[in-house]
Design a protein around this motif. Structure first.
Motif, PDB file in Angstrom:
ATOM      1  N   LEU A 114       2.935  64.865 -12.568  1.00  0.00           N
ATOM      2  CA  LEU A 114       3.784  63.897 -11.614  1.00  0.00           C
ATOM      3  C   LEU A 114       5.264  64.236 -11.742  1.00  0.00           C
ATOM      4  CD1 LEU A 114       1.845  60.523 -11.915  1.00  0.00           C
ATOM      5  CD2 LEU A 114       1.692  62.067 -10.074  1.00  0.00           C
ATOM      6  N   ASP A 115       6.122  63.875 -10.814  1.00  0.00           N
ATOM      7  CA  ASP A 115       7.475  63.757 -11.248  1.00  0.00           C
ATOM      8  C   ASP A 115       7.573  62.777 -12.245  1.00  0.00           C
ATOM      9  OD1 ASP A 115       8.482  61.530  -9.650  1.00  0.00           O
ATOM     10  OD2 ASP A 115       7.800  62.687  -7.831  1.00  0.00           O
ATOM     11  N   VAL A 116       9.006  62.809 -12.550  1.00  0.00           N
ATOM     12  CA  VAL A 116       9.159  61.671 -13.866  1.00  0.00           C
ATOM     13  C   VAL A 116       9.110  60.346 -13.154  1.00  0.00           C
ATOM     14  CG1 VAL A 116      10.361  63.301 -15.562  1.00  0.00           C
ATOM     15  CG2 VAL A 116      11.609  62.420 -13.436  1.00  0.00           C
ATOM     16  N   ASP A 117       9.600  59.931 -11.994  1.00  0.00           N
ATOM     17  CA  ASP A 117       9.712  58.965 -11.425  1.00  0.00           C
ATOM     18  C   ASP A 117       8.349  58.143 -11.389  1.00  0.00           C
ATOM     19  OD1 ASP A 117      12.287  57.613 -11.232  1.00  0.00           O
ATOM     20  OD2 ASP A 117      12.813  59.403  -9.858  1.00  0.00           O
ATOM     21  N   ALA A 118       7.509  59.093 -10.557  1.00  0.00           N
ATOM     22  CA  ALA A 118       6.168  58.517 -10.394  1.00  0.00           C
ATOM     23  C   ALA A 118       5.372  58.499 -11.890  1.00  0.00           C
ATOM     24  CB  ALA A 118       5.473  59.609  -9.489  1.00  0.00           C
ATOM     25  N   ALA A 119       5.708  59.191 -12.636  1.00  0.00           N
ATOM     26  CA  ALA A 119       5.172  59.182 -13.876  1.00  0.00           C
ATOM     27  C   ALA A 119       5.383  57.703 -14.903  1.00  0.00           C
ATOM     28  CB  ALA A 119       5.428  60.275 -15.067  1.00  0.00           C
ATOM     29  N   VAL A 120       6.599  57.487 -14.380  1.00  0.00           N
ATOM     30  CA  VAL A 120       7.332  55.991 -15.215  1.00  0.00           C
ATOM     31  C   VAL A 120       6.512  55.029 -14.561  1.00  0.00           C
ATOM     32  CG1 VAL A 120       9.071  54.731 -15.650  1.00  0.00           C
ATOM     33  CG2 VAL A 120       9.339  56.877 -16.045  1.00  0.00           C
ATOM     34  N   ASP A 121       6.248  55.076 -13.364  1.00  0.00           N
ATOM     35  CA  ASP A 121       5.681  53.985 -12.812  1.00  0.00           C
ATOM     36  C   ASP A 121       4.233  53.791 -12.939  1.00  0.00           C
ATOM     37  OD1 ASP A 121       7.927  53.235 -11.097  1.00  0.00           O
ATOM     38  OD2 ASP A 121       7.354  54.663  -9.361  1.00  0.00           O
ATOM     39  N   ARG A 122       3.565  54.993 -13.194  1.00  0.00           N
ATOM     40  CA  ARG A 122       2.311  54.798 -13.566  1.00  0.00           C
ATOM     41  C   ARG A 122       2.265  54.365 -15.115  1.00  0.00           C
ATOM     42  NH1 ARG A 122      -1.769  60.235 -13.549  1.00  0.00           N
ATOM     43  NH2 ARG A 122      -1.866  59.395 -11.339  1.00  0.00           N
ATOM     44  N   LEU A 123       3.183  54.700 -15.822  1.00  0.00           N
ATOM     45  CA  LEU A 123       3.241  54.175 -17.207  1.00  0.00           C
ATOM     46  C   LEU A 123       3.278  52.379 -17.073  1.00  0.00           C
ATOM     47  CD1 LEU A 123       3.541  54.493 -20.441  1.00  0.00           C
ATOM     48  CD2 LEU A 123       6.088  54.683 -19.807  1.00  0.00           C
ATOM     49  N   LEU A 124       4.162  52.005 -16.426  1.00  0.00           N
ATOM     50  CA  LEU A 124       4.238  50.518 -16.376  1.00  0.00           C
ATOM     51  C   LEU A 124       2.997  50.152 -15.840  1.00  0.00           C
ATOM     52  CD1 LEU A 124       7.801  50.156 -14.903  1.00  0.00           C
ATOM     53  CD2 LEU A 124       6.790  50.017 -17.178  1.00  0.00           C
ATOM     54  N   ASP A 125       2.109  50.714 -14.715  1.00  0.00           N
ATOM     55  CA  ASP A 125       0.845  50.230 -14.227  1.00  0.00           C
ATOM     56  C   ASP A 125      -0.166  50.067 -15.363  1.00  0.00           C
ATOM     57  OD1 ASP A 125       2.003  49.932 -11.910  1.00  0.00           O
ATOM     58  OD2 ASP A 125       1.443  51.685 -10.879  1.00  0.00           O
ATOM     59  N   LEU A 126      -0.042  51.247 -16.135  1.00  0.00           N
ATOM     60  CA  LEU A 126      -1.066  51.333 -17.078  1.00  0.00           C
ATOM     61  C   LEU A 126      -0.931  50.321 -18.307  1.00  0.00           C
ATOM     62  CD1 LEU A 126      -1.295  55.296 -17.758  1.00  0.00           C
ATOM     63  CD2 LEU A 126      -3.203  53.638 -16.735  1.00  0.00           C
ATOM     64  N   THR A 127       0.366  50.012 -18.677  1.00  0.00           N
ATOM     65  CA  THR A 127       0.832  48.972 -19.559  1.00  0.00           C
ATOM     66  C   THR A 127       0.505  47.683 -19.232  1.00  0.00           C
ATOM     67  OG1 THR A 127       2.810  50.522 -20.237  1.00  0.00           O
ATOM     68  CG2 THR A 127       2.826  47.965 -21.016  1.00  0.00           C
ATOM     69  N   ARG A 128       0.557  47.294 -17.880  1.00  0.00           N
ATOM     70  CA  ARG A 128       0.196  45.851 -17.280  1.00  0.00           C
ATOM     71  C   ARG A 128      -1.234  45.951 -17.276  1.00  0.00           C
ATOM     72  NH1 ARG A 128       2.405  46.943 -12.801  1.00  0.00           N
ATOM     73  NH2 ARG A 128       4.600  46.270 -13.368  1.00  0.00           N
ATOM     74  N   ASP A 129      -2.002  46.928 -16.803  1.00  0.00           N
ATOM     75  CA  ASP A 129      -3.306  46.719 -16.841  1.00  0.00           C
ATOM     76  C   ASP A 129      -3.845  46.432 -18.380  1.00  0.00           C
ATOM     77  OD1 ASP A 129      -3.463  47.200 -14.240  1.00  0.00           O
ATOM     78  OD2 ASP A 129      -3.886  49.437 -14.365  1.00  0.00           O
ATOM     79  N   HIS A 130      -3.386  47.172 -19.547  1.00  0.00           N
ATOM     80  CA  HIS A 130      -3.746  46.977 -20.704  1.00  0.00           C
ATOM     81  C   HIS A 130      -3.456  45.527 -21.411  1.00  0.00           C
ATOM     82  CE1 HIS A 130      -4.275  48.056 -25.086  1.00  0.00           C
ATOM     83  NE2 HIS A 130      -3.107  47.318 -25.380  1.00  0.00           N
ATOM     84  N   ALA A 131      -2.332  45.007 -20.783  1.00  0.00           N
ATOM     85  CA  ALA A 131      -1.931  43.505 -21.229  1.00  0.00           C
ATOM     86  C   ALA A 131      -2.371  42.443 -20.417  1.00  0.00           C
ATOM     87  CB  ALA A 131      -0.578  43.488 -21.443  1.00  0.00           C
ATOM     88  N   ARG A 132      -3.430  42.948 -19.719  1.00  0.00           N
ATOM     89  CA  ARG A 132      -3.849  41.906 -18.425  1.00  0.00           C
ATOM     90  C   ARG A 132      -4.876  41.004 -19.381  1.00  0.00           C
ATOM     91  NH1 ARG A 132      -5.169  44.577 -14.348  1.00  0.00           N
ATOM     92  NH2 ARG A 132      -3.227  44.150 -13.266  1.00  0.00           N
ATOM     93  N   GLY A 133      -4.749  39.754 -19.205  1.00  0.00           N
ATOM     94  CA  GLY A 133      -5.486  38.927 -20.231  1.00  0.00           C
ATOM     95  C   GLY A 133      -5.255  38.431 -21.466  1.00  0.00           C
ATOM     96  N   SER A 134      -4.177  39.210 -22.062  1.00  0.00           N
ATOM     97  CA  SER A 134      -3.516  38.740 -23.236  1.00  0.00           C
ATOM     98  C   SER A 134      -3.087  37.605 -23.209  1.00  0.00           C
ATOM     99  CB  SER A 134      -2.645  39.913 -23.602  1.00  0.00           C
ATOM    100  OG  SER A 134      -2.079  39.632 -24.954  1.00  0.00           O
ATOM    101  N   THR A 135      -3.085  36.805 -24.508  1.00  0.00           N
ATOM    102  CA  THR A 135      -2.447  35.548 -24.655  1.00  0.00           C
ATOM    103  C   THR A 135      -1.095  35.604 -25.355  1.00  0.00           C
ATOM    104  OG1 THR A 135      -3.518  35.162 -26.712  1.00  0.00           O
ATOM    105  CG2 THR A 135      -4.380  34.248 -24.837  1.00  0.00           C
ATOM    106  N   ASP A 136      -0.667  36.638 -25.866  1.00  0.00           N
ATOM    107  CA  ASP A 136       0.543  36.991 -26.525  1.00  0.00           C
ATOM    108  C   ASP A 136       1.696  36.828 -25.199  1.00  0.00           C
ATOM    109  OD1 ASP A 136      -0.573  37.443 -28.965  1.00  0.00           O
ATOM    110  OD2 ASP A 136      -0.979  39.373 -28.781  1.00  0.00           O
ATOM    111  N   ALA A 137       2.842  36.364 -25.870  1.00  0.00           N
ATOM    112  CA  ALA A 137       3.946  36.287 -24.970  1.00  0.00           C
ATOM    113  C   ALA A 137       4.327  37.852 -24.643  1.00  0.00           C
ATOM    114  CB  ALA A 137       5.141  35.780 -25.419  1.00  0.00           C
TER     115      ALA A 137
END
Length: 357
Positions: free
Chosen positions: A301-324
């Protein structure tokens, strides 16, 4: 919603009053404008007050009141409560406007700290994203910047210890120190030394900032200074990756001398520089995000799309976490494979690409 709630309140009270003529509920009709004042502007609130007053006055006939004086007291009570409701609505609206104005000013002030990075600098493609962990804040203590001139192209990403507006203030100082030092120092380690010296008088004994400084003036021979910060992730076009491990000096504000290191990247390689909001993101079971597992998702992907995907993956990983959640800044740089060399022309200001928004 407010209109429906206030109208329903008045309608229900009038119907109950009609069904129970032996008990006058006229005073309670004032609940309608009192409900309205919580969510509606003064004029609609006053309109419900007038409606409540008319209903209260009319109740004299369907309740067959024996005492005109008592009925007059009820009507005057509705007038008093309705007038109070209109005044409260006026004060609320005025304060909401003042708060919105202050919030807009705060947002503009916070955005002024974050610079606009160019999409390209020399033979490097650039994408950056920021996510604040503080509610209603645009930024926090994480920061990034790019100095791009005819003579140098340098990047900074950092994480100020602390949160809130105090961290924002210190982040602005770190960016200011970087711009000053990056413009005049020839070597990257001297940039870090100058930043450290500038920041020391402003930092309390327990304040510091971890940082990565990167120089890609010669894109074939990049240099890095690590000041107590997580190591960058070097990603190859085939999705394989490794951390750029170098000797980590003390954070800025705590150190005395900094050392620059060379590393190698080839055309097509990408370098992910990030703050600990990425590396310390946990899932519901408390497991950290594995950065090496992210690498295959950041190619193709171009770098902009890659960064957006990175944030989506991070958000999905942290979903349900009780940590701040923590502040998160990510900077993705790609060693461009084309031969175009993006750099300011002689007539352009050296700092033109790193001025605030």
């Amino acid at each position: 919603m407010g209109v429906a709630l206030a109208g329903t309140t008045l309608l229900v009270l009038v119907l109950v009053d009609l069904l129970l003529p032996s008990v006058s509920l006229a005073v309670l009709f004032a609940l309608s404008p009192m409900v309205a004042c919580a969510v509606l502007p003064p004029r609609p609130t006053a309109a419900f007050g007038v409606a409540a007053l008319l209903a209260a006055a009319s109740s004299y006939w369907w309740n067959h009141d024996q005492s005109l004086a008592q009925h007059g007291v009820r009507v005057l009570s509705v007038v008093a409560f309705s007038t109070t409701a209109a005044v409260v609505a006026h004060i609320r609206v005025r304060r909401e406007r003042e708060l919105q104005h202050v919030s807009r000013l705060a947002e503009v002030a916070q955005r002024a700290v974050l610079p606009v990075l160019p999409a390209h600098a020399r033979r490097v493609n650039i994408a950056v994203r920021y996510r604040s962990a503080t509610a209603d804040a645009v930024i926090g203590g994480d920061l990034y910047d790019c100095y791009h001139s005819r003579t140098h192209t340098r990047f900074l990403i950092g994480d100020v210890r602390g949160k809130g507006l105090g961290a924002v203030e210190q982040a602005a100082r770190v960016i200011r120190s970087f711009r000053q030092a990056a413009a005049f120092q020839q070597e990257l380690d001297d940039v870090a030394d100058d930043m450290n010296a500038y920041l020391l008088p402003f930092f309390d004994p327990e304040e510091f900032v971890t940082a990565i400084l990167l120089d890609v003036t010669d894109s074939g021979r990049p240099q890095i200074v690590a000041a107590g910060h997580p190591p960058p992730l070097l990603i190859h076009p085939d999705g394989s990756s490794e951390l750029v491990e170098v000797d980590n000096d003390l954070p800025l504000g705590l150190g005395f001398a900094y050392e620059r290191h060379d590393f190698t990247w080839e055309p097509g390689d990408r370098l992910l520089i990030y703050t600990d909001g990425l590396s310390e993101a946990r899932d519901a079971q408390g497991e950290f995000l594995d950065l090496l597992d992210l690498a295959p998702h950041l190619v193709g992907l171009d770098v902009d799309a890659a960064v957006d995907r990175l944030l989506d993956l991070t958000r999905d990983h942290a979903r349900g976490s009780t940590d701040a959640a923590d502040d998160l800044a990510v900077l993705l740089l790609e060693h461009a494979v084309d031969e175009q060399d993006y750099r300011p022309e002689d007539a352009q200001h050296d700092w033109g690409s790193s001025l605030p928004r």
